[in-house]
Scaffold this motif. Structure first.
Motif, PDB file in Angstrom:
ATOM      1  N   ILE A  48     -10.176  31.542  35.344  1.00 30.34           N
ATOM      2  CA  ILE A  48     -10.970  31.106  36.499  1.00 30.34           C
ATOM      3  C   ILE A  48     -10.298  29.964  37.268  1.00 30.34           C
ATOM      4  O   ILE A  48     -10.919  29.338  38.136  1.00 30.34           O
ATOM      5  CB  ILE A  48     -12.401  30.699  36.087  1.00 30.34           C
ATOM      6  N   ALA A  49      -9.024  29.699  36.986  1.00 29.30           N
ATOM      7  CA  ALA A  49      -8.317  28.609  37.679  1.00 29.30           C
ATOM      8  C   ALA A  49      -8.242  28.861  39.189  1.00 29.30           C
ATOM      9  O   ALA A  49      -8.452  27.934  39.985  1.00 29.30           O
ATOM     10  CB  ALA A  49      -6.918  28.437  37.104  1.00 29.30           C
ATOM     11  N   LEU A  50      -7.956  30.066  39.603  1.00 26.95           N
ATOM     12  CA  LEU A  50      -7.860  30.367  41.036  1.00 26.95           C
ATOM     13  C   LEU A  50      -9.214  30.220  41.735  1.00 26.95           C
ATOM     14  O   LEU A  50      -9.278  29.576  42.800  1.00 26.95           O
ATOM     15  CB  LEU A  50      -7.275  31.768  41.252  1.00 26.95           C
ATOM     16  N   PRO A  51     -10.307  30.751  41.197  1.00 27.86           N
ATOM     17  CA  PRO A  51     -11.602  30.499  41.836  1.00 27.86           C
ATOM     18  C   PRO A  51     -11.970  29.009  41.895  1.00 27.86           C
ATOM     19  O   PRO A  51     -12.593  28.559  42.850  1.00 27.86           O
ATOM     20  CB  PRO A  51     -12.599  31.275  40.977  1.00 27.86           C
ATOM     21  N   TYR A  53      -9.783  26.577  42.203  1.00 27.04           N
ATOM     22  CA  TYR A  53      -8.927  26.056  43.271  1.00 27.04           C
ATOM     23  C   TYR A  53      -9.465  26.437  44.653  1.00 27.04           C
ATOM     24  O   TYR A  53      -9.425  25.641  45.588  1.00 27.04           O
ATOM     25  CB  TYR A  53      -7.499  26.575  43.088  1.00 27.04           C
ATOM     26  N   LYS A  54      -9.974  27.653  44.776  1.00 28.18           N
ATOM     27  CA  LYS A  54     -10.529  28.106  46.058  1.00 28.18           C
ATOM     28  C   LYS A  54     -11.871  27.452  46.369  1.00 28.18           C
ATOM     29  O   LYS A  54     -12.362  27.559  47.478  1.00 28.18           O
ATOM     30  CB  LYS A  54     -10.697  29.630  46.048  1.00 28.18           C
ATOM     31  N   GLY A  55     -12.474  26.804  45.388  1.00 28.51           N
ATOM     32  CA  GLY A  55     -13.738  26.114  45.598  1.00 28.51           C
ATOM     33  C   GLY A  55     -14.963  26.999  45.532  1.00 28.51           C
ATOM     34  O   GLY A  55     -15.997  26.668  46.120  1.00 28.51           O
ATOM     35  N   GLU A  56     -14.856  28.113  44.834  1.00 29.76           N
ATOM     36  CA  GLU A  56     -16.018  28.998  44.707  1.00 29.76           C
ATOM     37  C   GLU A  56     -17.125  28.270  43.949  1.00 29.76           C
ATOM     38  O   GLU A  56     -16.875  27.556  42.979  1.00 29.76           O
ATOM     39  CB  GLU A  56     -15.618  30.296  44.005  1.00 29.76           C
ATOM     40  N   ARG A  57     -18.332  28.453  44.395  1.00 31.67           N
ATOM     41  CA  ARG A  57     -19.480  27.687  43.918  1.00 31.67           C
ATOM     42  C   ARG A  57     -19.760  27.870  42.425  1.00 31.67           C
ATOM     43  O   ARG A  57     -20.132  26.926  41.740  1.00 31.67           O
ATOM     44  CB  ARG A  57     -20.701  28.094  44.741  1.00 31.67           C
ATOM     45  N   PRO A  61     -19.252  24.859  37.694  1.00 31.99           N
ATOM     46  CA  PRO A  61     -20.141  24.782  36.514  1.00 31.99           C
ATOM     47  C   PRO A  61     -19.607  25.583  35.321  1.00 31.99           C
ATOM     48  O   PRO A  61     -19.770  25.167  34.168  1.00 31.99           O
ATOM     49  CB  PRO A  61     -21.458  25.374  37.007  1.00 31.99           C
ATOM     50  N   MET A  62     -18.976  26.701  35.603  1.00 26.98           N
ATOM     51  CA  MET A  62     -18.391  27.505  34.523  1.00 26.98           C
ATOM     52  C   MET A  62     -17.266  26.721  33.839  1.00 26.98           C
ATOM     53  O   MET A  62     -17.180  26.703  32.606  1.00 26.98           O
ATOM     54  CB  MET A  62     -17.845  28.818  35.083  1.00 26.98           C
ATOM     55  N   ALA A  63     -16.429  26.051  34.624  1.00 32.47           N
ATOM     56  CA  ALA A  63     -15.334  25.264  34.050  1.00 32.47           C
ATOM     57  C   ALA A  63     -15.869  24.110  33.212  1.00 32.47           C
ATOM     58  O   ALA A  63     -15.350  23.836  32.123  1.00 32.47           O
ATOM     59  CB  ALA A  63     -14.430  24.741  35.157  1.00 32.47           C
ATOM     60  N   TRP A 109     -15.198  15.645  39.986  1.00 30.94           N
ATOM     61  CA  TRP A 109     -14.553  16.150  41.194  1.00 30.94           C
ATOM     62  C   TRP A 109     -15.614  16.671  42.157  1.00 30.94           C
ATOM     63  O   TRP A 109     -16.456  17.475  41.777  1.00 30.94           O
ATOM     64  CB  TRP A 109     -13.570  17.237  40.805  1.00 30.94           C
ATOM     65  N   ARG A 110     -15.572  16.212  43.360  1.00 34.90           N
ATOM     66  CA  ARG A 110     -16.553  16.662  44.364  1.00 34.90           C
ATOM     67  C   ARG A 110     -15.996  17.892  45.062  1.00 34.90           C
ATOM     68  O   ARG A 110     -15.072  17.806  45.853  1.00 34.90           O
ATOM     69  CB  ARG A 110     -16.835  15.565  45.368  1.00 34.90           C
ATOM     70  N   ALA A 111     -16.610  19.007  44.791  1.00 34.72           N
ATOM     71  CA  ALA A 111     -16.150  20.270  45.386  1.00 34.72           C
ATOM     72  C   ALA A 111     -16.834  20.533  46.699  1.00 34.72           C
ATOM     73  O   ALA A 111     -17.916  20.153  46.972  1.00 34.72           O
ATOM     74  CB  ALA A 111     -16.412  21.418  44.421  1.00 34.72           C
TER      75      ALA A 111
END
Length: 111
Positions: A48-51, A53-57, A61-63, A109-111
């Motif tokens: 899930i590193a790419l999602p 990085y893309k800032g998917e909502r 929380p999953m990370a 981190w503020r996404a």
């Protein structure tokens, strides 16, 4: 774990506490379980590193949830390492810091 077991072999008989005998067995039993969960969480984090990085909502929380697993593992193993394997404390603290830095980076981190 080797330092923990060597230290336990010396300290447990000297303590005279009959309840302390089962602690190393509990640690040995659950060590592979927590290690496997931590590795699975690491693999899932890489996926899930790419999602992230893309800032998917959903990714943040999953990370955070996946980063909690190694944190629990570290907390679970900190007692035996600090008590029985004092020669390994320096290595343990280094690994603990490496594990907690990404957790707090993602958490704050503020996404």
């Amino acid at each position: 774990m080797d330092a923990v077991l060597k230290g336990a072999a010396i300290k447990i008989p000297a303590s005279g506490n009959p309840l302390l005998r089962t602690a190393p067995q509990i640690v040995i039993t659950f060590f592979p379980f927590w290690t496997g969960l931590s590795m699975a969480a690491g693999i899932a984090l890489m996926l899930i590193a790419l999602p992230i990085y893309k800032g998917e909502r959903w990714a943040r929380p999953m990370a955070i949830g996946l980063l909690v697993i190694p944190s629990i593992t570290g907390a679970y193993l900190s007692g035996p390492v600090m008590f029985f394997g004092q020669s390994a404390v320096r290595n343990f603290v280094a690994v603990m810091i490496i594990g907690l830095v990404p957790y707090f980076l993602v958490l704050l981190w503020r996404a």
